[in-house]
Design an enzyme around this catalytic site. Structure first.
Site, PDB file in Angstrom:
ATOM      1  N   SER A 134     -10.528  -0.458   3.299  1.00 26.13           N
ATOM      2  CA  SER A 134      -9.773  -0.588   4.560  1.00 26.13           C
ATOM      3  C   SER A 134      -9.312   0.794   5.006  1.00 26.13           C
ATOM      4  CB  SER A 134      -8.532  -1.462   4.367  1.00 26.13           C
ATOM      5  OG  SER A 134      -8.880  -2.741   3.933  1.00 26.13           O
ATOM      6  N   ARG A 143       0.829  -1.215   0.000  1.00 25.81           N
ATOM      7  CA  ARG A 143       0.000   0.000   0.000  1.00 25.81           C
ATOM      8  C   ARG A 143       0.862   1.265   0.000  1.00 25.81           C
ATOM      9  NH1 ARG A 143      -2.924  -3.736  -0.684  1.00 25.81           N
ATOM     10  NH2 ARG A 143      -5.045  -4.022   0.117  1.00 25.81           N
ATOM     11  N   GLU A 174      -4.590   3.939   6.069  1.00 29.72           N
ATOM     12  CA  GLU A 174      -4.333   3.714   4.644  1.00 29.72           C
ATOM     13  C   GLU A 174      -4.953   4.836   3.814  1.00 29.72           C
ATOM     14  OE1 GLU A 174      -5.569  -0.130   2.546  1.00 29.72           O
ATOM     15  OE2 GLU A 174      -6.408   1.433   1.288  1.00 29.72           O
TER      16      GLU A 174
HETATM   17  P1  FAD Z   1      -8.653   8.884  -5.131  1.00 26.95           P
HETATM   18  O1  FAD Z   1      -9.325   8.556  -3.856  1.00 26.95           O
HETATM   19  O2  FAD Z   1      -9.305   9.836  -6.047  1.00 26.95           O
HETATM   20  O3  FAD Z   1      -7.187   9.399  -4.812  1.00 26.95           O
HETATM   21  C1  FAD Z   1      -6.358   8.709  -3.902  1.00 26.95           C
HETATM   22  C2  FAD Z   1      -5.020   9.469  -3.810  1.00 26.95           C
HETATM   23  O4  FAD Z   1      -4.333   9.411  -5.052  1.00 26.95           O
HETATM   24  C3  FAD Z   1      -5.191  10.966  -3.520  1.00 26.95           C
HETATM   25  O5  FAD Z   1      -4.099  11.371  -2.741  1.00 26.95           O
HETATM   26  C4  FAD Z   1      -5.136  11.610  -4.898  1.00 26.95           C
HETATM   27  O6  FAD Z   1      -4.680  12.953  -4.865  1.00 26.95           O
HETATM   28  C5  FAD Z   1      -4.140  10.710  -5.597  1.00 26.95           C
HETATM   29  N1  FAD Z   1      -4.378  10.584  -7.050  1.00 26.95           N
HETATM   30  C6  FAD Z   1      -5.484  10.076  -7.650  1.00 26.95           C
HETATM   31  N2  FAD Z   1      -5.307  10.049  -8.989  1.00 26.95           N
HETATM   32  C7  FAD Z   1      -4.084  10.583  -9.227  1.00 26.95           C
HETATM   33  C8  FAD Z   1      -3.338  10.849 -10.413  1.00 26.95           C
HETATM   34  N3  FAD Z   1      -3.805  10.555 -11.642  1.00 26.95           N
HETATM   35  N4  FAD Z   1      -2.119  11.420 -10.283  1.00 26.95           N
HETATM   36  C9  FAD Z   1      -1.614  11.720  -9.068  1.00 26.95           C
HETATM   37  N5  FAD Z   1      -2.273  11.506  -7.907  1.00 26.95           N
HETATM   38  C10 FAD Z   1      -3.490  10.932  -7.998  1.00 26.95           C
HETATM   39  N6  FAD Z   1      -7.582  -0.545  -2.314  1.00 26.95           N
HETATM   40  C11 FAD Z   1      -6.767  -1.609  -2.449  1.00 26.95           C
HETATM   41  O7  FAD Z   1      -5.560  -1.464  -2.617  1.00 26.95           O
HETATM   42  N7  FAD Z   1      -7.284  -2.878  -2.373  1.00 26.95           N
HETATM   43  C12 FAD Z   1      -8.587  -3.124  -2.189  1.00 26.95           C
HETATM   44  O8  FAD Z   1      -8.986  -4.284  -2.136  1.00 26.95           O
HETATM   45  C13 FAD Z   1      -9.470  -2.017  -2.043  1.00 26.95           C
HETATM   46  N8  FAD Z   1     -10.790  -2.208  -1.826  1.00 26.95           N
HETATM   47  C14 FAD Z   1     -11.612  -1.133  -1.679  1.00 26.95           C
HETATM   48  C15 FAD Z   1     -12.973  -1.380  -1.474  1.00 26.95           C
HETATM   49  C16 FAD Z   1     -13.857  -0.330  -1.340  1.00 26.95           C
HETATM   50  C17 FAD Z   1     -15.314  -0.608  -1.121  1.00 26.95           C
HETATM   51  C18 FAD Z   1     -13.371   1.009  -1.424  1.00 26.95           C
HETATM   52  C19 FAD Z   1     -14.328   2.155  -1.318  1.00 26.95           C
HETATM   53  C20 FAD Z   1     -12.013   1.260  -1.614  1.00 26.95           C
HETATM   54  C21 FAD Z   1     -11.124   0.181  -1.747  1.00 26.95           C
HETATM   55  N9  FAD Z   1      -9.746   0.373  -1.945  1.00 26.95           N
HETATM   56  C22 FAD Z   1      -8.915  -0.705  -2.114  1.00 26.95           C
HETATM   57  C23 FAD Z   1      -9.172   1.732  -1.951  1.00 26.95           C
HETATM   58  C24 FAD Z   1      -9.263   2.448  -3.327  1.00 26.95           C
HETATM   59  O9  FAD Z   1     -10.241   1.879  -4.139  1.00 26.95           O
HETATM   60  C25 FAD Z   1      -7.936   2.444  -4.065  1.00 26.95           C
HETATM   61  O10 FAD Z   1      -6.928   3.027  -3.297  1.00 26.95           O
HETATM   62  C26 FAD Z   1      -8.016   3.172  -5.416  1.00 26.95           C
HETATM   63  O11 FAD Z   1      -6.833   2.980  -6.143  1.00 26.95           O
HETATM   64  C27 FAD Z   1      -8.265   4.663  -5.256  1.00 26.95           C
HETATM   65  O12 FAD Z   1      -8.539   5.191  -6.525  1.00 26.95           O
HETATM   66  P2  FAD Z   1      -9.272   6.579  -6.724  1.00 26.95           P
HETATM   67  O13 FAD Z   1      -9.209   6.920  -8.178  1.00 26.95           O
HETATM   68  O14 FAD Z   1     -10.610   6.553  -6.122  1.00 26.95           O
HETATM   69  O15 FAD Z   1      -8.294   7.533  -5.899  1.00 26.95           O
HETATM   70  N1  EPU Z   2     -10.693 -10.159  10.416  1.00 29.29           N
HETATM   71  C1  EPU Z   2     -11.375 -10.218  11.619  1.00 29.29           C
HETATM   72  N2  EPU Z   2     -12.444  -9.375  11.780  1.00 29.29           N
HETATM   73  C2  EPU Z   2     -12.848  -8.504  10.837  1.00 29.29           C
HETATM   74  C3  EPU Z   2     -12.144  -8.438   9.614  1.00 29.29           C
HETATM   75  C4  EPU Z   2     -11.055  -9.283   9.430  1.00 29.29           C
HETATM   76  O1  EPU Z   2     -11.035 -10.993  12.508  1.00 29.29           O
HETATM   77  O2  EPU Z   2     -13.821  -7.800  11.082  1.00 29.29           O
HETATM   78  C5  EPU Z   2      -9.535 -11.084  10.223  1.00 29.29           C
HETATM   79  C6  EPU Z   2      -9.996 -12.498   9.864  1.00 29.29           C
HETATM   80  O3  EPU Z   2      -9.081 -13.380  10.477  1.00 29.29           O
HETATM   81  C7  EPU Z   2      -9.824 -12.551   8.359  1.00 29.29           C
HETATM   82  C8  EPU Z   2      -8.593 -11.669   8.166  1.00 29.29           C
HETATM   83  O4  EPU Z   2      -8.735 -10.635   9.152  1.00 29.29           O
HETATM   84  O5  EPU Z   2      -9.584 -13.848   7.893  1.00 29.29           O
HETATM   85  C9  EPU Z   2      -8.457 -11.060   6.781  1.00 29.29           C
HETATM   86  O6  EPU Z   2      -9.658 -10.375   6.410  1.00 29.29           O
HETATM   87  P1  EPU Z   2      -9.964 -10.026   4.873  1.00 29.29           P
HETATM   88  O7  EPU Z   2      -9.737 -11.225   4.021  1.00 29.29           O
HETATM   89  O8  EPU Z   2     -11.304  -9.392   4.816  1.00 29.29           O
HETATM   90  O9  EPU Z   2      -8.849  -8.999   4.470  1.00 29.29           O
HETATM   91  P2  EPU Z   2      -8.163  -7.784   5.224  1.00 29.29           P
HETATM   92  O10 EPU Z   2      -6.797  -8.203   5.646  1.00 29.29           O
HETATM   93  O11 EPU Z   2      -9.059  -7.225   6.272  1.00 29.29           O
HETATM   94  C10 EPU Z   2      -6.963  -6.905   3.100  1.00 29.29           C
HETATM   95  C11 EPU Z   2      -6.831  -5.613   2.357  1.00 29.29           C
HETATM   96  C12 EPU Z   2      -8.057  -5.362   1.489  1.00 29.29           C
HETATM   97  C13 EPU Z   2      -8.165  -6.507   0.490  1.00 29.29           C
HETATM   98  C14 EPU Z   2      -8.283  -7.830   1.250  1.00 29.29           C
HETATM   99  C15 EPU Z   2      -8.250  -9.029   0.329  1.00 29.29           C
HETATM  100  C16 EPU Z   2      -5.413  -4.161   3.662  1.00 29.29           C
HETATM  101  C17 EPU Z   2      -5.328  -2.967   4.545  1.00 29.29           C
HETATM  102  N3  EPU Z   2      -6.640  -4.509   3.267  1.00 29.29           N
HETATM  103  O12 EPU Z   2      -8.050  -6.755   4.012  1.00 29.29           O
HETATM  104  O13 EPU Z   2      -7.870  -4.157   0.784  1.00 29.29           O
HETATM  105  O14 EPU Z   2      -9.272  -6.342  -0.354  1.00 29.29           O
HETATM  106  O15 EPU Z   2      -7.171  -7.958   2.176  1.00 29.29           O
HETATM  107  O16 EPU Z   2      -6.969  -9.212  -0.146  1.00 29.29           O
HETATM  108  O17 EPU Z   2      -4.390  -4.747   3.334  1.00 29.29           O
HETATM  109  C18 EPU Z   2      -8.226  -1.803   0.873  1.00 29.29           C
HETATM  110  O18 EPU Z   2      -6.990  -1.695   0.807  1.00 29.29           O
HETATM  111  O19 EPU Z   2      -9.001  -0.821   0.915  1.00 29.29           O
HETATM  112  C19 EPU Z   2      -8.807  -3.139   0.911  1.00 29.29           C
HETATM  113  C20 EPU Z   2     -10.111  -3.367   1.006  1.00 29.29           C
END
Ligand code: FAD
Ligand code: EPU
Length: 345
Positions: free
Chosen positions: A238, A164, A341
């Site tokens: 997250s 991240r 994050e």
């Molecule tokens: P924004 O929120 O618009 O911007 C994020 C940052 O990047 C800001 O600082 C912005 O200024 C900068 N930025 C954006 N675009 C540019 C650009 N073109 N040039 C320079 N700077 C820029 N993330 C994960 O890694 N894994 C996940 O599994 C995951 N699951 C998610 C689930 C949900 C339901 C939600 C809501 C979010 C999740 N995220 C996850 C976080 C998010 O989706 C990612 O970080 C995504 O890449 C953000 O993209 P955005 O375009 O919305 O960025």
């Molecule tokens: N867990 C709990 N309670 C909870 C949630 C999680 O105990 O309420 C424990 C469980 O043991 C579970 C483990 O955490 O098995 C892992 O949970 P999960 O698979 O949901 O993933 P996570 O570690 O919570 C990370 C990423 C997610 C990504 C998933 C799948 C980070 C900060 N988050 O979540 O990314 O989608 O793994 O790979 O690394 C994001 O970055 O926004 C994001 C959603």
């Protein structure tokens, strides 16, 4: 580019926080952006490049110019025996690009299905899920140096990707607008189903022949079942990162708490401890849990404690305050410092 004043960002961030920016404009091409910086009209203002707003929390109004990326386009620019190179505009939807690859049998990002946001933000924090990160398929990107108004090419090493994390969050913070990203997709898939939940889901779906499409479908099913849809409940995924601890710390935690602590082993001495689990074990008062907690419109999601949510008109400050309370309680109980994050404005 049309510049709007005092502009509500409520529809431009997935937390649905009603913050305002002093100035707001959308750009549709690199030329738009270069002309904007060339004019020097806003040279004393802070700049925020915005994608889908899915990894950002506005705790106040933005006193500067928000530039919303609306560039589009995906094209295959090269091909060799094993790979296809696709160049994607920063304003393309990430999931739209994943679907483009799945439909063409291009492997490598199927595990990253349904992550919200735009392609340009994906390298910012090296997005990842289910055992894959974009660094695994990243080839290069082009970004505009905001002060010099000059386009610079970045290779994978230049980006310094980590968990991240990237150079754009650290030493290049706020200096570049990412314009496009080139990905190296695989013609021959190397399926990654090591993450437990994927195997379970594939079994549930009765999949006996692995495919890019099946893995993408499995990931979509898992995500839909436990993550809130930002269209319905405001959130940014997250809120914190999963912390790393060493074997000595893990041993101490076992001694102190006598709990079955779920961890993921990174190497002999390093473990990832799940922040969602830590948060679930703590609460506003002893014997309670943050998971499912709600105060006003700010809350901690009941199916995933790592996700903070806005049930209605919570302010960014309320969400931030809750995150601070959670951080303090985890530190008190486990001695572990959670790191946010989400980008805080
Ligand atoms: P924004 O929120 O618009 O911007 C994020 C940052 O990047 C800001 O600082 C912005 O200024 C900068 N930025 C954006 N675009 C540019 C650009 N073109 N040039 C320079 N700077 C820029 N993330 C994960 O890694 N894994 C996940 O599994 C995951 N699951 C998610 C689930 C949900 C339901 C939600 C809501 C979010 C999740 N995220 C996850 C976080 C998010 O989706 C990612 O970080 C995504 O890449 C953000 O993209 P955005 O375009 O919305 O960025
Ligand atoms: N867990 C709990 N309670 C909870 C949630 C999680 O105990 O309420 C424990 C469980 O043991 C579970 C483990 O955490 O098995 C892992 O949970 P999960 O698979 O949901 O993933 P996570 O570690 O919570 C990370 C990423 C997610 C990504 C998933 C799948 C980070 C900060 N988050 O979540 O990314 O989608 O793994 O790979 O690394 C994001 O970055 O926004 C994001 C959603």
């Amino acid at each position: 580019m049309q510049i709007q004043k005092n502009y509500s960002l409520k529809n431009y961030n997935t937390f649905h926080i009603d913050a305002y920016s002093k100035y707001f404009s959308a750009f549709h091409s690199t030329e738009d952006l270069q002309n904007f910086f060339q004019s020097k009209k806003f040279k004393n203002e802070s700049i925020l490049i915005l994608g889908g707003g899915s990894n950002i929390l506005f705790t106040k109004n933005f006193d500067g110019v928000v530039l919303k990326n609306e560039t589009t386009g995906m094209e295959t620019i090269n091909e060799d025996e094993k790979h296809v190179y696709v160049k994607v505009a920063a304003g393309e939807g990430w999931h739209r690009f994943v679907m483009y690859c799945v439909e063409r049998n291009l492997a490598g990002i199927e595990n990253l299905s349904l992550i919200p946001g735009y392609v340009g933000a994906a390298p910012m924090q090296n997005i990842g899920a289910y055992g894959v990160e974009i660094k695994d398929v990243f080839h290069s990107l082009e970004a505009l140096h905001i002060l010099k108004n000059k386009i610079i090419n970045f290779t994978v090493n230049d980006c310094e990707f980590g968990y991240r994390d990237s150079a754009f969050k650290k030493k290049y913070k706020n200096q570049f607008a990412i314009l496009n990203v080139t990905f190296r997709l695989n013609k021959i898939p190397d399926y990654n189903i090591a993450y437990g939940a994927i195997k379970e889901e594939l079994n549930k779906m009765n999949v006996d022949q692995l495919s890019i499409q099946a893995i993408s479908d499995a990931v979509i099913n898992i995500r839909t079942s436990k993550l809130p849809d930002p269209k319905i409940i405001g959130n940014a995924g997250s809120f914190f990162k999963n912390p790393e601890i060493n074997s000595h710390q893990l041993h101490q935690l076992h001694e102190l708490h006598h709990l079955n602590i779920p961890v993921y082993k990174l190497d002999e001495d390093t473990f990832k401890i799940y922040a969602g689990w830590l948060i679930e074990q703590c609460g506003p008062e002893s014997g309670t849990s943050w998971k499912g907690y709600r105060k006003g419109n700010a809350g901690c999601y009941d199916k995933q404690a790592l996700v903070l949510v806005n049930y209605g008109n919570a302010t960014g400050k309320e969400i931030y305050k809750l995150s601070e309370e959670i951080k303090i309680s985890v530190k008190e109980k486990f001695g572990i410092e959670l790191e946010r994050e989400v980008n805080i404005i």
